[in-house]
Design a protein around this motif. Structure first.
Motif, PDB file in Angstrom:
ATOM      1  N   THR A   1     -12.926 -77.143 -37.615  1.00  0.00           N
ATOM      2  CA  THR A   1     -12.478 -78.040 -38.664  1.00  0.00           C
ATOM      3  C   THR A   1     -10.992 -77.790 -38.910  1.00  0.00           C
ATOM      4  OG1 THR A   1     -13.076 -76.461 -40.381  1.00  0.00           O
ATOM      5  CG2 THR A   1     -14.732 -78.101 -39.788  1.00  0.00           C
ATOM      6  N   TRP A   2     -10.310 -78.841 -39.294  1.00  0.00           N
ATOM      7  CA  TRP A   2      -8.882 -78.731 -39.541  1.00  0.00           C
ATOM      8  C   TRP A   2      -8.613 -77.844 -40.747  1.00  0.00           C
ATOM      9  CZ3 TRP A   2      -4.573 -80.471 -37.019  1.00  0.00           C
ATOM     10  CH2 TRP A   2      -4.798 -81.260 -35.900  1.00  0.00           C
ATOM     11  N   ARG A   3      -7.498 -77.130 -40.682  1.00  0.00           N
ATOM     12  CA  ARG A   3      -7.083 -76.246 -41.767  1.00  0.00           C
ATOM     13  C   ARG A   3      -5.561 -76.137 -41.733  1.00  0.00           C
ATOM     14  NH1 ARG A   3      -7.645 -73.497 -37.334  1.00  0.00           N
ATOM     15  NH2 ARG A   3      -6.573 -71.551 -36.962  1.00  0.00           N
TER      16      ARG A   3
ATOM     17  N   ASP B   1     -10.494 -85.433 -32.908  1.00  0.00           N
ATOM     18  CA  ASP B   1     -11.013 -84.179 -32.355  1.00  0.00           C
ATOM     19  C   ASP B   1      -9.885 -83.494 -31.606  1.00  0.00           C
ATOM     20  OD1 ASP B   1     -12.379 -82.046 -31.335  1.00  0.00           O
ATOM     21  OD2 ASP B   1     -13.781 -83.218 -30.138  1.00  0.00           O
ATOM     22  N   GLY B   2      -9.149 -82.684 -32.325  1.00  0.00           N
ATOM     23  CA  GLY B   2      -7.983 -82.027 -31.749  1.00  0.00           C
ATOM     24  C   GLY B   2      -8.304 -81.067 -30.624  1.00  0.00           C
ATOM     25  N   THR B   3      -9.530 -80.550 -30.581  1.00  0.00           N
ATOM     26  CA  THR B   3      -9.874 -79.561 -29.556  1.00  0.00           C
ATOM     27  C   THR B   3      -9.831 -80.137 -28.152  1.00  0.00           C
ATOM     28  OG1 THR B   3     -12.241 -79.997 -29.796  1.00  0.00           O
ATOM     29  CG2 THR B   3     -11.309 -78.230 -31.145  1.00  0.00           C
ATOM     30  N   VAL B   4      -9.922 -81.456 -28.017  1.00  0.00           N
ATOM     31  CA  VAL B   4      -9.869 -82.069 -26.691  1.00  0.00           C
ATOM     32  C   VAL B   4      -8.519 -82.735 -26.429  1.00  0.00           C
ATOM     33  CG1 VAL B   4     -12.361 -82.435 -26.563  1.00  0.00           C
ATOM     34  CG2 VAL B   4     -10.909 -84.226 -27.517  1.00  0.00           C
ATOM     35  N   TYR B   5      -7.565 -82.527 -27.320  1.00  0.00           N
ATOM     36  CA  TYR B   5      -6.239 -83.101 -27.160  1.00  0.00           C
ATOM     37  C   TYR B   5      -5.584 -82.499 -25.923  1.00  0.00           C
ATOM     38  CZ  TYR B   5      -1.593 -84.803 -28.452  1.00  0.00           C
ATOM     39  OH  TYR B   5      -0.379 -85.444 -28.460  1.00  0.00           O
TER      40      TYR B   5
END
Length: 83
Positions: free
Chosen positions: A2-4, A43-47
């Protein structure tokens, strides 16, 4: 994930000794930047592209430098300037 957002390298190093009202403004703006990054990157993890450059955000009585790292889903507050 999750973003933080977080201070980098640490809260004490980045914002230690700043007036509480200024700290509140920085953290309020950090929350806004976090929501914007979360909406933009989904979904930043797949950026897979190159990440954005660091930016400067203005707040009442100062400014701060931040960096958005999509793969880590984090907005890092790197430096603050209280005037």
């Amino acid at each position: 994930m999750t973003w933080r957002w977080e201070y980098d390298p640490s809260e004490e190093y980045v914002i230690g000794g700043a007036p509480p009202a200024f700290v509140a403004e920085v953290e309020k703006k950090a929350d806004e930047l976090l929501r914007a990054a979360e909406a933009f990157y989904l979904d930043g993890t797949v950026y897979g592209e190159m990440g954005p450059k660091g930016e400067t955000a203005r707040v009442p009585h100062g400014m701060f430098v931040y960096l958005v790292v999509p793969r880590s889903e984090c907005v890092y507050i790197r430096q603050v300037t209280c005037i």
